[in-house]
Design a protein around this motif. Structure first.
Motif, short mmCIF file in Angstrom:
data_model
loop_
_atom_site.label_atom_id
_atom_site.label_comp_id
_atom_site.label_asym_id
_atom_site.label_seq_id
_atom_site.Cartn_x
_atom_site.Cartn_y
_atom_site.Cartn_z
N SER A 17 -2.19 2.57 2.55
CA SER A 17 -3.15 2.83 3.63
C SER A 17 -4.09 1.63 3.65
N GLU A 49 0.21 2.59 6.58
CA GLU A 49 -0.22 3.93 6.99
C GLU A 49 -1.60 3.86 7.64
N HIS A 118 -5.20 13.54 0.01
CA HIS A 118 -5.54 13.56 -1.40
C HIS A 118 -6.19 14.86 -1.85
N TYR A 184 -1.35 13.11 8.04
CA TYR A 184 -0.57 12.35 7.06
C TYR A 184 0.72 13.08 6.67
N1 GLU Z 1 -0.63 5.94 2.18
C1 GLU Z 1 -0.73 6.75 0.99
C2 GLU Z 1 -1.74 6.11 0.05
O1 GLU Z 1 -2.00 4.93 0.16
C3 GLU Z 1 0.60 6.86 0.27
C4 GLU Z 1 1.51 7.78 0.94
C5 GLU Z 1 2.86 7.97 0.29
O2 GLU Z 1 3.29 7.12 -0.48
O3 GLU Z 1 3.49 8.97 0.59
O4 GLU Z 1 -2.27 6.81 -0.79
#
Ligand code: GLU
Length: 306
Positions: A17, A49, A118, A184
């Motif tokens: 992200s 992302e 998260h 997400y």
């Molecule tokens: N974009 C998410 C992050 O940076 C990771 C998502 C994933 O690997 O499924 O925490």
């Protein structure tokens, strides 16, 4: 096309992200996903992302890609940007709507947090308020996925057997937020399906999101990837490493090769001391030959003093 009897090619990915520069935790996810794919002779994809505009830091994605490139990570194919894929996410929401697996929800309670990836940010269990039709007066509606009252069980490649009853732990979860942004949980599954990802390697903070994602795969009738969650990296205060911890754990051009050596050690790999000063490319080559995921511990550990 894979012929019968031949194992399908492994496809891994790293999905940062772009909410800030690369830190030790995201480097671990990059390294772990890269090496697990490459030791199996597989492909490794990169996805940005950038789904949630207010959280995106301008220039962060480019900076992360540049640093990975300098370190010797080579990805296959084009980088995918989630911000360009809304039409595809909408298509899948419509499919789930036709399958009668979603409903409109007019509840205002912290739905943005409920769609966050998260744990700790996930808020209360959704009690099913709008299942039979929106009850609130608000005109903005989120779209939620109906979950079943059953246990989702799977075996993580690092953390072993996992189980969660979605209805009891999370409730019907948001796929599209009332502000129109896709969640997400939906985007990650749709992207991984479309890219043919067979192996998801990422931080243990996402262990609790995995049952939701598995449930989505099932709703979309798609085969599941294998999951490997990597141990959490802690700051000096024993909390999960994040931007809050300031610049000490950030990966810069100056400390980046050493950070790869430290990340290999963090993942339990016996990388020799002599390689401490090796280049990123040399360390990755060592990893491509020697990486063994069974050495990874589940224990959260302090970030090395970079
Ligand atoms: N974009 C998410 C992050 O940076 C990771 C998502 C994933 O690997 O499924 O925490």
């Amino acid at each position: 096309m894979v012929s019968a009897g031949q194992p399908a090619q492994v496809v891994g990915r790293f999905a940062p992200s772009p909410t800030g520069p690369l830190h030790f935790g995201s480097l671990l996810a990059a390294l772990g996903s890269y090496l697990l794919a490459r030791v199996a002779g597989g492909r490794w994809l990169l996805r940005v992302e950038d789904l949630d505009p207010p959280r995106v830091v301008p220039g962060a994605a480019e900076e992360i890609l540049r640093l990975l490139e300098r370190l010797g990570f080579a990805w296959d194919g084009e980088v995918v940007y989630q911000s360009r894929r809304s039409a595809r996410y909408q298509q899948l929401v419509e499919q789930l709507c036709e399958q009668r697996q979603v409903f409109d929800c007019s509840c205002s309670r912290r739905e943005i947090l409920l769609s966050a990836p998260h744990p700790g940010e996930e808020g209360p269990v959704y009690p099913g308020t709008c299942r039979l039709g929106p009850v609130g007066r608000r005109s903005e509606r989120a779209i939620r996925l109906l979950v079943a009252d059953e246990e989702i069980a799977y075996t993580d490649g690092v953390f072993g057997p996992q189980r969660q009853n979605l209805m009891q732990a999370i409730g019907d979860f948001v796929l599209r937020r009332a502000d129109g942004l896709f969640a997400y949980q939906l985007a990650v599954v749709v992207d991984d399906i479309d890219a043919g990802v067979t192996q998801v390697v990422r931080g243990a903070d996402l262990l609790s999101s995995t049952p939701r994602q598995i449930y989505l795969y099932r709703c979309l009738q798609q085969p599941l990837p294998d999951y490997y969650h990597l141990p959490l990296v802690l700051g000096a205060d024993q909390e999960k490493l994040s931007k809050r911890h300031g610049p000490s754990a950030l990966i810069t051009q100056q400390n980046s090769s050493l950070a790869i050596w430290q990340a290999l050690r963090f993942l339990g790999q016996p990388v020799p001391d002599e390689l401490r000063r090796a280049s990123g490319r040399e360390l990755l080559s060592w990893g491509e030959l020697n990486f063994d995921h069974t050495r990874i511990s589940t224990r959260a550990q302090l970030a090395p003093g970079l």
